[in-house]
Scaffold this motif. Structure first.
Motif, PDB file in Angstrom:
ATOM      1  N   SER A   1      -4.012   4.310   8.888  1.00  0.00           N
ATOM      2  CA  SER A   1      -2.674   3.750   9.038  1.00  0.00           C
ATOM      3  C   SER A   1      -2.352   3.411  10.492  1.00  0.00           C
ATOM      4  O   SER A   1      -1.493   2.565  10.763  1.00  0.00           O
ATOM      5  CB  SER A   1      -1.629   4.735   8.510  1.00  0.00           C
ATOM      6  N   ASN A   2      -3.044   4.070  11.436  1.00  0.00           N
ATOM      7  CA  ASN A   2      -2.814   3.758  12.850  1.00  0.00           C
ATOM      8  C   ASN A   2      -3.731   2.660  13.365  1.00  0.00           C
ATOM      9  O   ASN A   2      -3.761   2.368  14.555  1.00  0.00           O
ATOM     10  CB  ASN A   2      -2.983   5.021  13.696  1.00  0.00           C
ATOM     11  N   GLY A   3      -4.515   2.057  12.471  1.00  0.00           N
ATOM     12  CA  GLY A   3      -5.376   0.947  12.841  1.00  0.00           C
ATOM     13  C   GLY A   3      -6.774   1.336  13.259  1.00  0.00           C
ATOM     14  O   GLY A   3      -7.619   0.466  13.486  1.00  0.00           O
ATOM     15  N   LYS A   4      -7.048   2.635  13.366  1.00  0.00           N
ATOM     16  CA  LYS A   4      -8.381   3.080  13.773  1.00  0.00           C
ATOM     17  C   LYS A   4      -9.366   2.967  12.621  1.00  0.00           C
ATOM     18  O   LYS A   4      -9.014   3.148  11.457  1.00  0.00           O
ATOM     19  CB  LYS A   4      -8.324   4.520  14.282  1.00  0.00           C
ATOM     20  N   LEU A   5     -10.604   2.689  12.984  1.00  0.00           N
ATOM     21  CA  LEU A   5     -11.681   2.569  11.999  1.00  0.00           C
ATOM     22  C   LEU A   5     -12.463   3.870  11.978  1.00  0.00           C
ATOM     23  O   LEU A   5     -12.806   4.427  13.025  1.00  0.00           O
ATOM     24  CB  LEU A   5     -12.603   1.411  12.370  1.00  0.00           C
ATOM     25  N   ILE A   6     -12.740   4.373  10.768  1.00  0.00           N
ATOM     26  CA  ILE A   6     -13.478   5.620  10.651  1.00  0.00           C
ATOM     27  C   ILE A   6     -14.485   5.501   9.514  1.00  0.00           C
ATOM     28  O   ILE A   6     -14.217   4.829   8.501  1.00  0.00           O
ATOM     29  CB  ILE A   6     -12.522   6.815  10.406  1.00  0.00           C
ATOM     30  N   ALA A   7     -15.651   6.112   9.700  1.00  0.00           N
ATOM     31  CA  ALA A   7     -16.688   6.073   8.672  1.00  0.00           C
ATOM     32  C   ALA A   7     -16.405   7.130   7.620  1.00  0.00           C
ATOM     33  O   ALA A   7     -16.262   8.312   7.947  1.00  0.00           O
ATOM     34  CB  ALA A   7     -18.057   6.307   9.297  1.00  0.00           C
ATOM     35  N   ARG A   8     -16.310   6.728   6.359  1.00  0.00           N
ATOM     36  CA  ARG A   8     -16.082   7.666   5.270  1.00  0.00           C
ATOM     37  C   ARG A   8     -17.390   8.207   4.709  1.00  0.00           C
ATOM     38  O   ARG A   8     -17.412   9.265   4.086  1.00  0.00           O
ATOM     39  CB  ARG A   8     -15.296   6.975   4.148  1.00  0.00           C
TER      40      ARG A   8
ATOM     41  N   ASP B   1     -11.868 -12.551  10.777  1.00  0.00           N
ATOM     42  CA  ASP B   1     -12.438 -12.546  12.126  1.00  0.00           C
ATOM     43  C   ASP B   1     -12.566 -11.141  12.705  1.00  0.00           C
ATOM     44  O   ASP B   1     -12.974 -10.974  13.858  1.00  0.00           O
ATOM     45  CB  ASP B   1     -11.580 -13.397  13.068  1.00  0.00           C
ATOM     46  N   GLY B   2     -12.205 -10.142  11.907  1.00  0.00           N
ATOM     47  CA  GLY B   2     -12.315  -8.767  12.365  1.00  0.00           C
ATOM     48  C   GLY B   2     -11.114  -8.272  13.142  1.00  0.00           C
ATOM     49  O   GLY B   2     -11.141  -7.167  13.700  1.00  0.00           O
ATOM     50  N   ASN B   3     -10.043  -9.046  13.173  1.00  0.00           N
ATOM     51  CA  ASN B   3      -8.841  -8.617  13.883  1.00  0.00           C
ATOM     52  C   ASN B   3      -8.020  -7.671  13.014  1.00  0.00           C
ATOM     53  O   ASN B   3      -7.846  -7.904  11.815  1.00  0.00           O
ATOM     54  CB  ASN B   3      -7.982  -9.831  14.257  1.00  0.00           C
ATOM     55  N   VAL B   4      -7.506  -6.614  13.627  1.00  0.00           N
ATOM     56  CA  VAL B   4      -6.702  -5.629  12.906  1.00  0.00           C
ATOM     57  C   VAL B   4      -5.263  -6.109  12.850  1.00  0.00           C
ATOM     58  O   VAL B   4      -4.655  -6.429  13.877  1.00  0.00           O
ATOM     59  CB  VAL B   4      -6.777  -4.249  13.586  1.00  0.00           C
ATOM     60  N   ILE B   5      -4.717  -6.163  11.649  1.00  0.00           N
ATOM     61  CA  ILE B   5      -3.329  -6.592  11.446  1.00  0.00           C
ATOM     62  C   ILE B   5      -2.521  -5.377  11.035  1.00  0.00           C
ATOM     63  O   ILE B   5      -2.763  -4.771   9.990  1.00  0.00           O
ATOM     64  CB  ILE B   5      -3.237  -7.686  10.364  1.00  0.00           C
ATOM     65  N   ARG B   6      -1.553  -4.990  11.864  1.00  0.00           N
ATOM     66  CA  ARG B   6      -0.709  -3.828  11.601  1.00  0.00           C
ATOM     67  C   ARG B   6       0.658  -4.280  11.125  1.00  0.00           C
ATOM     68  O   ARG B   6       1.333  -5.052  11.795  1.00  0.00           O
ATOM     69  CB  ARG B   6      -0.579  -2.968  12.854  1.00  0.00           C
ATOM     70  N   GLU B   7       1.056  -3.768   9.969  1.00  0.00           N
ATOM     71  CA  GLU B   7       2.366  -4.094   9.405  1.00  0.00           C
ATOM     72  C   GLU B   7       3.150  -2.801   9.258  1.00  0.00           C
ATOM     73  O   GLU B   7       2.884  -1.990   8.371  1.00  0.00           O
ATOM     74  CB  GLU B   7       2.217  -4.777   8.047  1.00  0.00           C
TER      75      GLU B   7
ATOM     76  N   MET C   1       8.328   9.334  -6.200  1.00  0.00           N
ATOM     77  CA  MET C   1       9.128  10.538  -6.028  1.00  0.00           C
ATOM     78  C   MET C   1       9.396  10.800  -4.549  1.00  0.00           C
ATOM     79  O   MET C   1      10.482  11.231  -4.164  1.00  0.00           O
ATOM     80  CB  MET C   1       8.422  11.729  -6.658  1.00  0.00           C
ATOM     81  N   TYR C   2       8.385  10.538  -3.716  1.00  0.00           N
ATOM     82  CA  TYR C   2       8.537  10.715  -2.278  1.00  0.00           C
ATOM     83  C   TYR C   2       8.552   9.341  -1.626  1.00  0.00           C
ATOM     84  O   TYR C   2       7.515   8.693  -1.477  1.00  0.00           O
ATOM     85  CB  TYR C   2       7.396  11.581  -1.736  1.00  0.00           C
ATOM     86  N   ASP C   3       9.732   8.911  -1.236  1.00  0.00           N
ATOM     87  CA  ASP C   3       9.936   7.553  -0.718  1.00  0.00           C
ATOM     88  C   ASP C   3       9.593   7.499   0.768  1.00  0.00           C
ATOM     89  O   ASP C   3      10.446   7.288   1.614  1.00  0.00           O
ATOM     90  CB  ASP C   3      11.394   7.150  -0.957  1.00  0.00           C
ATOM     91  N   SER C   4       8.334   7.697   1.080  1.00  0.00           N
ATOM     92  CA  SER C   4       7.889   7.731   2.467  1.00  0.00           C
ATOM     93  C   SER C   4       7.549   6.322   2.952  1.00  0.00           C
ATOM     94  O   SER C   4       7.304   5.418   2.149  1.00  0.00           O
ATOM     95  CB  SER C   4       6.660   8.622   2.598  1.00  0.00           C
ATOM     96  N   PRO C   5       7.511   6.114   4.274  1.00  0.00           N
ATOM     97  CA  PRO C   5       7.148   4.792   4.803  1.00  0.00           C
ATOM     98  C   PRO C   5       5.751   4.373   4.356  1.00  0.00           C
ATOM     99  O   PRO C   5       4.845   5.206   4.241  1.00  0.00           O
ATOM    100  CB  PRO C   5       7.202   5.005   6.324  1.00  0.00           C
ATOM    101  N   GLN C   6       5.581   3.091   4.132  1.00  0.00           N
ATOM    102  CA  GLN C   6       4.302   2.543   3.702  1.00  0.00           C
ATOM    103  C   GLN C   6       3.808   1.544   4.752  1.00  0.00           C
ATOM    104  O   GLN C   6       4.057   0.349   4.663  1.00  0.00           O
ATOM    105  CB  GLN C   6       4.440   1.861   2.337  1.00  0.00           C
ATOM    106  N   HIS C   7       3.133   2.074   5.788  1.00  0.00           N
ATOM    107  CA  HIS C   7       2.563   1.198   6.807  1.00  0.00           C
ATOM    108  C   HIS C   7       1.278   0.584   6.253  1.00  0.00           C
ATOM    109  O   HIS C   7       0.483   1.268   5.604  1.00  0.00           O
ATOM    110  CB  HIS C   7       2.259   1.982   8.076  1.00  0.00           C
TER     111      HIS C   7
END
Length: 559
Positions: free
Chosen positions: A412-419, A485-491, A472-478
């Motif tokens: 959610s913070n835009g970082k890439l991580i290997a699962r 092109d590999g650009n990270v788009i943060r909404e 039930m839990y109305d939390s923010p949905q980032h």
């Protein structure tokens, strides 16, 4: 007559010790209790009848399980109403003696950097995703720049708890640690060559579950490694195995789960119940089968300073004592630290575990909910189960992750991580084959069970999948995505109607830290934090399940 009695009693004792057939007894050492057949392998089936009890894996101490009151605090100044007392039973387990340190974490980073060079575009995300966030030390109205540069890597901080690590990174460290310890066991036992520990490559990696499920696929299928140890060579020579028969008879050449050689469990984060139970260390206030009174902290008494004659007035933990007071007045009354403190700076609790109060708060495994649902379960409580199974390929064999099939996830913070990393078995969600007509579980993802799923919300029955706005839990949905092109788009979710921060991606944190006031030192206090974020006062320690007997020694009546 006296001599006869002595001889008679001696004979009985010898018969009892040797467990031989004296008076009709049976020796079940090498024969089945069910059929009487030999179980040493002569008839095909081999049962390990001689084995020792589970030893504590490196860094861990034993915690004997039992019952305790979870969530009971003396005060609730936060008015969170998330500490409702409930009786729980925890099975015996093992837990790290100390928090994971910078030195321990750097060992993993060095391994990852050698195996997955960050200069290689294919692997860059693996190393970058494992590095702690050192920018957690920055403060807009404080000067901590030297901490951002030095805290993780400077030798003076090697025995300080690692911080800036997200829950996801902590879980990956536990997985890495499991594989490295088991690989060393195989080396020490002579199944794998001794020089293998420093020769790992991205295409030839050891993974515990892969080895136990499909040993021919571990190390990228390199047979010279999996059978390259002295023990394997001796086994083949002893049996007179021909080269052409190596692939048809593998008995004894690979370690099985049934052999009891590899770790019977994996390193993992402790559950909230385990962490709280280990932190309380109630053994010192026990009388028969009840606890006398209650301990407020991991140590005895109701105070944060020592009352012992030799150490009277000394601090028992590292925490914030007031506004602008992170350690006390310099000198004998100081707690010895202004930020984190070296591990083992203070006395351990009754279980021999250090720093369960103060120093750093710690991640635990659980997904956070305000209420612990003890009405549904009061045994080894844990919220966060997501059941998976091994993926099976068209050839009927398990599918192993290759260097070309690594799964990455954008957080959610835009970082890439290997699962996933090469060498692991691909996992898929359980389906009807495992859940059909079961009464104990009916789905793969149980994080929402009885608190957030369709059955527990006021929108029950409206749809199989709830509308996002009917949660039930109305939390923010980032939302974070990557374009072609590999650009990270943060909404960022800019809605002003969100009512909570709770969702399935937040995890429980336990224990007070160097930034916290005295209240948070109580092991029953609980907070939560997003699982993909980190802080400068938040670390972790590993745990492992106890397999077999509840206690390490036999019990006898006190009177």
């Amino acid at each position: 007559m006296k001599n006869y009695s002595i001889i008679h009693l001696s004979a009985i004792a010898v018969c009892s010790i040797l467990m031989v057939s004296c008076g009709g007894g049976n020796d079940y050492t090498n024969t089945s209790r069910g059929t009487g057949w030999d179980v040493t392998g002569k008839n095909g089936f081999e049962l390990k009848t001689k084995y020792k009890d589970q030893d504590a894996a490196p860094g861990l101490v034993f915690v004997e399980g039992g019952t305790f009151t979870m969530g009971r605090v003396k005060d609730d100044p936060m008015h969170d109403w998330n500490n409702t007392p409930n009786q729980q039973h925890v099975q015996s387990f093992y837990i790290d003696e100390t928090e994971v340190t910078n030195g321990m974490y750097l060992e993993m980073l060095d391994w990852v950097k050698r195996v997955f060079p960050p200069e290689d575009e294919q692997y860059r995300g693996i190393y970058n995703g494992a590095v702690p966030d050192t920018l957690v030390w920055r403060n807009r109205l404080g000067y901590n720049e030297e901490m951002t540069k030095n805290y993780l890597r400077f030798p003076s901080y090697a025995n300080y708890p690692v911080v800036g690590v997200s829950w996801i990174q902590a879980v990956e460290f536990c997985n890495w640690r499991t594989d490295r310890v088991n690989e060393k066991i195989l080396v020490d036992q002579g199944y794998v060559p001794k020089d293998q520990l420093g020769k790992a490559t991205a295409t030839e990696l050891f993974n515990t579950e892969t080895y136990l499920n499909a040993p021919t696929l571990v190390y990228g299928g390199n047979d010279s490694i999996t059978r390259g140890g002295k023990r394997s060579e001796q086994l083949e020579k002893t049996r007179g195995k021909l080269a052409e028969r190596r692939d048809t008879d593998t008995t004894g050449l690979y370690v099985r789960r049934e052999d009891g050689i590899l770790l019977p469990g994996a390193y993992r984060l402790p559950t909230e119940a385990e962490w709280e139970y280990a932190a309380l260390g109630m053994g010192s206030v026990r009388e028969y089968n009840a606890y006398r009174g209650r301990k407020k902290y991991p140590w005895n008494g109701q105070y944060t300073r020592s009352g012992d004659r030799k150490t009277r007035g000394d601090h028992l933990a590292n925490f914030k004592q007031g506004d602008g007071d992170y350690g006390g007045i310099a000198g004998w009354s100081d707690d010895g630290a202004d930020i984190t403190a070296p591990i083992k700076s203070y006395e351990p609790n009754d279980f021999g575990v250090y720093d369960m109060a103060g120093n750093v708060s710690e991640w635990v495994a659980d997904v956070y909910r305000p209420i612990v649902d003890d009405e549904f379960n009061d045994f080894n409580y844990y919220r966060g189960n997501v059941y998976t199974k091994n993926s099976i390929g068209p050839d009927g064999k398990v599918e192993v992750v290759s260097a070309d099939s690594i799964d990455y996830d954008t957080l959610s913070n835009g970082k890439l991580i290997a699962r996933t990393i090469p060498g692991e078995i691909k996992q898929v969600a359980v389906d009807d084959e495992e859940t059909y007509l079961r009464t104990n579980f009916d789905r793969s993802d149980n994080r929402n069970f009885r608190d957030g799923d369709s059955q527990s919300s006021k929108y029950f029955g409206t749809a199989d999948e709830l509308d996002p706005e009917q949660r039930m839990y109305d939390s923010p949905q980032h939302r974070v995505s990557v374009d072609a092109d590999g650009n990270v788009i943060r909404e960022y979710d800019q809605a002003n109607t969100r009512s909570t921060l709770i969702d399935n991606e937040v995890r429980v944190i336990k224990g007070g830290s160097w930034r916290d006031r005295e209240y948070w030192l109580d092991p029953a206090t609980r907070r939560f934090y997003p699982q993909d974020m980190a802080k400068d006062d938040l670390g972790f320690r590993c745990a492992m399940s106890r397999i077999g007997s509840k206690s390490k020694k036999s019990k006898s009546p006190r009177n």
